[in-house]
Design an enzyme around this catalytic site. Sequence first.
Site, PDB file in Angstrom:
ATOM      1  N   GLU A   4      -4.023 -33.538 -26.717  1.00  0.00           N
ATOM      2  CA  GLU A   4      -4.616 -32.424 -26.951  1.00  0.00           C
ATOM      3  C   GLU A   4      -6.130 -32.898 -27.543  1.00  0.00           C
ATOM      4  O   GLU A   4      -7.062 -32.116 -27.707  1.00  0.00           O
ATOM      5  CB  GLU A   4      -3.809 -31.963 -28.132  1.00  0.00           C
ATOM      6  CG  GLU A   4      -4.180 -32.703 -29.705  1.00  0.00           C
ATOM      7  CD  GLU A   4      -3.414 -33.805 -29.954  1.00  0.00           C
ATOM      8  OE1 GLU A   4      -2.727 -34.169 -28.719  1.00  0.00           O
ATOM      9  OE2 GLU A   4      -3.118 -34.421 -30.916  1.00  0.00           O
ATOM     10  N   HIS A  51      -3.121 -39.171 -28.002  1.00  0.00           N
ATOM     11  CA  HIS A  51      -3.185 -37.641 -28.252  1.00  0.00           C
ATOM     12  C   HIS A  51      -3.649 -36.792 -26.962  1.00  0.00           C
ATOM     13  O   HIS A  51      -5.191 -36.717 -26.951  1.00  0.00           O
ATOM     14  CB  HIS A  51      -4.503 -37.532 -29.317  1.00  0.00           C
ATOM     15  CG  HIS A  51      -3.668 -37.822 -30.728  1.00  0.00           C
ATOM     16  ND1 HIS A  51      -3.070 -37.002 -31.610  1.00  0.00           N
ATOM     17  CD2 HIS A  51      -3.651 -39.113 -31.168  1.00  0.00           C
ATOM     18  CE1 HIS A  51      -2.810 -37.752 -32.491  1.00  0.00           C
ATOM     19  NE2 HIS A  51      -3.048 -38.862 -32.426  1.00  0.00           N
ATOM     20  N   CYS A  68       2.122 -38.593 -31.587  1.00  0.00           N
ATOM     21  CA  CYS A  68       1.582 -39.617 -32.436  1.00  0.00           C
ATOM     22  C   CYS A  68       2.740 -39.398 -33.812  1.00  0.00           C
ATOM     23  O   CYS A  68       3.886 -39.921 -33.313  1.00  0.00           O
ATOM     24  CB  CYS A  68       0.111 -39.149 -33.045  1.00  0.00           C
ATOM     25  SG  CYS A  68      -0.431 -40.508 -34.090  1.00  0.00           S
TER      26      CYS A  68
END
Lengths: 221, 76
Positions: A197, A195, A87
């Site tokens: 994560e 993302h 990002c």
Amino acid sequence: MKTAVIVFPGSNCDRDMAVALETVTGRAPAMVWHRETDLPDGIDFIALPGGFSYGDYLRSGAMAARSPILRAVSDAAGRGVPVLGVCNGFQVLTEAQLLPGALMRNAGLNFVCRSVPLTVENSQSLFTASYNAGEQIDIPVAHHDGNYFADSETLDRIEGEGRVAFRYADAVNGSARDIAGVLNDAGNVLGMMPHPERAIDRAHGGTDGLRLFEAALGVLA
Amino acid sequence: MKVNVYVTLKPGVLDPQGKAIHHALEGLGFGGVADVRAGRFIELDVADGTSDADLDAMCAKLLANTVIENYRIERP
């Protein structure tokens, strides 16, 4: 396995990234402040997290790309250390010219925040080896400036070299050729707007992101 | 010495903000606007005698992203 997360003023996914790295490696990453000029010795993996570094002043990622620590990140990338930018981290990597292209305001002008299907385009890279080429995975996006732009010559080149790691399965933000993630020419730097994560635990609603960290951190079963 | 820098999107680069401004102008009843492109204006107060080369480097290295933007420097 020694990992590091670079922290800029305005980063807000640095702790999520740290959790992902610790989950996979069993060891907490070094959190490295943007004013540092050196990375810890023997670092094996560097992550640039999401957020709004420097309040997105001038352009998203522009100030962070000129911060002192980026020189060390750039040197490490040149030595082949894997660098993952997610990002805002992707925006920083393009602004630092470690990756081609630029990330502009979403074509629809809206902040897009939802899980999106991605197609894995390249399953040979160190980040994507746990996926199959053509496989569809679900990873959340949350961005305002994710509209990937590069001139057509550059797009042709990176496509020809297999450097498009991920593509949006459906149009999300106006990105050229629906590109969601790009590798550098050596294959050790990956920038992506989604993302991973945020998709490492069943409580997140999916674990498709976990496999990226498992592949990149070399702990594949 | 005041130096003005104008940063604009390159021709052909989609400008969604310009498009939104255009639509808003039309919504206000202003007809006859063919197109709108939004850019950035930066005013620098620099030492007298700052060279053109230095100003150019400031633009190329930071003020503009030359992948998507052009810049124009206006000296007094």
